[in-house]
Design an enzyme around this catalytic site. Structure first.
Site, PDB file in Angstrom:
ATOM      1  N   GLY A  12     -24.302-110.818  -6.281  1.00 17.93           N
ATOM      2  CA  GLY A  12     -24.153-111.663  -5.100  1.00 17.93           C
ATOM      3  C   GLY A  12     -22.740-112.152  -4.867  1.00 17.93           C
ATOM      4  O   GLY A  12     -22.538-113.146  -4.172  1.00 17.93           O
ATOM      5  N   GLY A  13     -21.744-111.448  -5.447  1.00 20.81           N
ATOM      6  CA  GLY A  13     -20.354-111.850  -5.271  1.00 20.81           C
ATOM      7  C   GLY A  13     -19.750-111.299  -3.995  1.00 20.81           C
ATOM      8  O   GLY A  13     -20.447-110.724  -3.138  1.00 20.81           O
ATOM      9  N   GLY A  16     -19.759-107.171  -3.792  1.00 19.80           N
ATOM     10  CA  GLY A  16     -21.112-106.673  -3.577  1.00 19.80           C
ATOM     11  C   GLY A  16     -21.597-106.949  -2.165  1.00 19.80           C
ATOM     12  O   GLY A  16     -22.220-106.099  -1.519  1.00 19.80           O
ATOM     13  N   LYS A 108     -14.813-103.804 -12.019  1.00 23.59           N
ATOM     14  CA  LYS A 108     -13.574-103.350 -12.637  1.00 23.59           C
ATOM     15  C   LYS A 108     -13.317-104.188 -13.883  1.00 23.59           C
ATOM     16  O   LYS A 108     -12.623-105.198 -13.829  1.00 23.59           O
ATOM     17  CB  LYS A 108     -12.419-103.457 -11.642  1.00 23.59           C
ATOM     18  CG  LYS A 108     -12.632-102.598 -10.392  1.00 23.59           C
ATOM     19  CD  LYS A 108     -11.541-102.787  -9.370  1.00 23.59           C
ATOM     20  CE  LYS A 108     -11.757-101.899  -8.154  1.00 23.59           C
ATOM     21  NZ  LYS A 108     -10.709-102.049  -7.133  1.00 23.59           N
ATOM     22  N   ALA A 140     -12.224-107.531  -0.957  1.00 18.63           N
ATOM     23  CA  ALA A 140     -13.544-107.708  -0.349  1.00 18.63           C
ATOM     24  C   ALA A 140     -13.473-108.302   1.056  1.00 18.63           C
ATOM     25  O   ALA A 140     -14.157-107.834   1.973  1.00 18.63           O
ATOM     26  CB  ALA A 140     -14.417-108.577  -1.254  1.00 18.63           C
ATOM     27  N   LYS A 191      -5.371-102.661 -13.802  1.00 13.65           N
ATOM     28  CA  LYS A 191      -4.469-103.294 -12.824  1.00 13.65           C
ATOM     29  C   LYS A 191      -4.704-104.794 -12.709  1.00 13.65           C
ATOM     30  O   LYS A 191      -3.796-105.536 -12.311  1.00 13.65           O
ATOM     31  CB  LYS A 191      -4.602-102.603 -11.461  1.00 13.65           C
ATOM     32  CG  LYS A 191      -6.019-102.568 -10.902  1.00 13.65           C
ATOM     33  CD  LYS A 191      -6.390-103.774 -10.089  1.00 13.65           C
ATOM     34  CE  LYS A 191      -7.856-103.761  -9.757  1.00 13.65           C
ATOM     35  NZ  LYS A 191      -8.287-104.918  -8.964  1.00 13.65           N
ATOM     36  N   SER A 254      -6.125-111.466  -3.745  1.00 13.49           N
ATOM     37  CA  SER A 254      -6.577-110.924  -5.025  1.00 13.49           C
ATOM     38  C   SER A 254      -6.909-112.053  -5.990  1.00 13.49           C
ATOM     39  O   SER A 254      -6.113-112.969  -6.193  1.00 13.49           O
ATOM     40  CB  SER A 254      -5.478-110.041  -5.622  1.00 13.49           C
ATOM     41  OG  SER A 254      -5.646-109.890  -7.013  1.00 13.49           O
ATOM     42  N   ARG A 255      -8.084-111.984  -6.595  1.00 11.13           N
ATOM     43  CA  ARG A 255      -8.511-113.048  -7.508  1.00 11.13           C
ATOM     44  C   ARG A 255      -7.578-113.173  -8.709  1.00 11.13           C
ATOM     45  O   ARG A 255      -7.233-114.282  -9.139  1.00 11.13           O
ATOM     46  CB  ARG A 255      -9.945-112.785  -7.976  1.00 11.13           C
ATOM     47  CG  ARG A 255     -10.981-113.027  -6.903  1.00 11.13           C
ATOM     48  CD  ARG A 255     -12.374-112.660  -7.357  1.00 11.13           C
ATOM     49  NE  ARG A 255     -12.519-111.212  -7.493  1.00 11.13           N
ATOM     50  CZ  ARG A 255     -13.648-110.611  -7.860  1.00 11.13           C
ATOM     51  NH1 ARG A 255     -14.710-111.325  -8.171  1.00 11.13           N
ATOM     52  NH2 ARG A 255     -13.721-109.300  -7.935  1.00 11.13           N
ATOM     53  N   VAL A 279     -15.202-114.866 -11.014  1.00 12.09           N
ATOM     54  CA  VAL A 279     -14.713-114.148 -12.178  1.00 12.09           C
ATOM     55  C   VAL A 279     -13.390-113.455 -11.868  1.00 12.09           C
ATOM     56  O   VAL A 279     -13.253-112.769 -10.862  1.00 12.09           O
ATOM     57  CB  VAL A 279     -15.747-113.093 -12.643  1.00 12.09           C
ATOM     58  CG1 VAL A 279     -15.180-112.252 -13.776  1.00 12.09           C
ATOM     59  CG2 VAL A 279     -17.031-113.786 -13.086  1.00 12.09           C
TER      60      VAL A 279
END
Length: 341
Positions: A12-13, A16, A108, A140, A191, A254-255, A279
């Site tokens: 559920g992120g 996804g 990843k 995403a 990466k 980017s997280r 995460v």
């Protein structure tokens, strides 16, 4: 896929949810499974994933669900977008249901203690399944906002690659194929580590030359490691290598970049991860990658340096100074230097 058989997305992120929307926009019914029943219900009612993809409408063709058994039973093609730490515990109890199904990992990451990639875990859990991975420069939110995007599906199973291309390829999302599953997946995992360094460099006001050096040497470093493990170096010149590295190391979306940027602003690692609220696989990957590089004897100064910053009290300036003082190397490891004077 037929109208009677939905495509499943597990997780559920943000990624996804973006992939579920892509599938539905292409006319495929989608069951998006998530562990939290409250999240599934809220997404069903509000048609949005406010925690991970706020402001993006959930396509009418996506059904958020909480019944994993029914989801696995009812789908032949399953996209797995679970956190690396949860993948095994979620799917192992249902291994028999996965026999013969197409399982495509979107995660990843690398499993701690085993150094197994997500598709290798899927293969171990369900040896009779058809295994693939999806990786590339795929933020995403941009996918969800229909920005022009390309990705790579990688599998030794050519038919599975064609199936994934058929269901995901669309007006704004292009899907290329590769048979180097290991190289494509390893590029996607590695990466994330370098994106943390890049985010720190920006927060500390380092120059464009410095950022370019970090990204380019990161590519050399991750390719060198991947080849030592059996990957094709040419894979890293494609979307899942240099393409993913560029976007992850240069975008505030980017997280892992966000975690690095927060660290550069003076936050602790725990504070940086807490601020993110999602995460950041690069932190977990860093620990196992440093240990593996030492084990196999691969020179990875950026990985060692970031580990020193996060867990040994060093600063990015110290790491870069050490890098600059190191013995000069050839620019590209896989070009012969025999003709150099």
């Amino acid at each position: 896929m037929t109208e009677q058989q939905p495509v499943a997305v597990l997780g559920g992120g943000s990624f996804g949810t973006a992939v579920a929307n892509l599938l539905a926009a292409n006319g495929h019914p989608v069951r998006q499974w998530m562990r939290d029943p409250a999240q599934a219900e809220a997404m069903r009612v509000n048609r949005e994933n406010p925690r991970y993809l706020k402001g993006i409408r959930l396509h009418d063709g996506v059904e958020p669900v909480n019944d994993l058994l029914a989801t696995l039973q009812g789908s032949a093609l399953i996209f797995v977008a679970l956190p690396s730490s949860a993948l095994r515990s979620v799917l192992a109890p249902h291994a028999e249901l996965l026999r013969g199904k197409g399982l495509v990992s979107l995660t990843k990451g690398i499993e701690a203690h085993t150094f197994k990639l997500m598709s290798q875990i899927l293969e171990e859990i369900a040896p009779q399944a058809r295994i693939g991975v999806l990786s590339g420069p795929n933020l995403a939110r941009e996918i969800a906002e229909h920005a022009l995007t390309a990705t790579v599906v990688a599998s030794e199973d050519e038919v599975l690659c064609q199936q994934v291309q058929a269901v995901l390829h669309g007006r704004t999302f292009r899907v290329y194929a590769s048979n180097d599953r290991f190289g494509v997946e390893l590029g996607g995992a590695l990466k994330n580590v370098y994106a943390i360094i890049a985010g720190m460099a920006v927060a500390l006001g380092m120059g464009e030359n410095t950022k370019s050096m970090l990204i380019t040497r990161a590519l050399a470093e991750m390719t060198r490691f991947a080849v030592s493990q059996g990957a094709n170096p040419m894979t890293f010149l494609g979307l899942a290598g240099v393409g993913d590295l560029i976007v992850t190391c240069s975008s505030p979306k980017s997280r892992n970049y966000q975690v690095g940027h927060a660290l550069g602003q003076g936050l602790s690692l725990d504070e940086a991860v807490s601020r993110l609220g999602e995460v950041a696989e690069g932190v977990n990957t860093l620990k196992v990658l440093k240990a593996k590089a030492q084990e196999v004897g691969v020179y990875m100064p950026l990985v060692a340096g970031l580990h020193a910053i996060l867990f040994e009290g060093r600063t990015l300036n110290q790491v870069i100074e050490h890098l600059m003082r190191a013995e000069p190397k050839t620019d590209v490891d896989f070009i012969s230097t025999s003709g150099f004077n």
